[in-house]
Design a protein around this motif. Structure first.
Motif, PDB file in Angstrom:
ATOM      1  N   MET A  32      -6.772  -0.399  -7.892  1.00 15.14           N
ATOM      2  CA  MET A  32      -6.921   0.423  -6.699  1.00 15.14           C
ATOM      3  C   MET A  32      -6.895   1.906  -7.052  1.00 15.14           C
ATOM      4  N   THR A  33      -7.468   2.696  -6.178  1.00 17.09           N
ATOM      5  CA  THR A  33      -7.467   4.152  -6.321  1.00 17.09           C
ATOM      6  C   THR A  33      -7.030   4.757  -4.995  1.00 17.09           C
ATOM      7  N   GLY A  34      -6.680   6.030  -5.016  1.00 19.48           N
ATOM      8  CA  GLY A  34      -6.304   6.726  -3.790  1.00 19.48           C
ATOM      9  C   GLY A  34      -5.007   7.477  -3.952  1.00 19.48           C
ATOM     10  N   SER A  35      -4.136   7.374  -2.919  1.00 24.07           N
ATOM     11  CA  SER A  35      -2.861   8.094  -2.958  1.00 24.07           C
ATOM     12  C   SER A  35      -1.747   7.196  -2.425  1.00 24.07           C
ATOM     13  N   ILE A  36      -0.551   7.390  -2.978  1.00 24.96           N
ATOM     14  CA  ILE A  36       0.651   6.707  -2.498  1.00 24.96           C
ATOM     15  C   ILE A  36       1.661   7.797  -2.180  1.00 24.96           C
TER      16      ILE A  36
END
Length: 100
Positions: A21-25
């Motif tokens: 997965m990619t993105g932000s946490i």
């Protein structure tokens, strides 16, 4: 297998064959975001977020070097005729010229 782009406050992977997965946490992006996630029962190398294992605290992405086209040992010759002999006039390091 879980893939995709997500923006979440916290990520916890309980069961999956693998994740990518990619993105932000927690509004953190990039490789350090993987540290805000967790995997159950323990961090798995196949569970990845922004190319880092989920739950990792010190992810470093190393560059991938390409393989050479030809064998690096192709022109390497160890035959006796190619070996150089040490000149007798050169003193070896750490060896005294005479015994004390």
């Amino acid at each position: 297998m879980i893939t995709g782009n997500i923006n979440v406050l916290h990520l916890e992977v309980v069961s999956a064959a693998s994740t990518d997965m990619t993105g932000s946490i927690g509004s953190i992006t990039g490789p350090t975001a993987a540290g805000n996630g967790s995997a159950f029962p323990f961090p798995q190398p196949g569970y990845r977020f922004n190319t880092c294992p989920i739950g990792s605290v010190n992810c470093t992405i190393l560059p991938i070097a390409g393989l050479p086209q030809a064998s690096p040992l192709q022109n390497f010759d160890l035959s006796p005729r190619k070996r150089k002999k040490l000149d007798k006039n050169v003193p070896q390091p750490g060896v005294a010229a005479r015994d004390f």
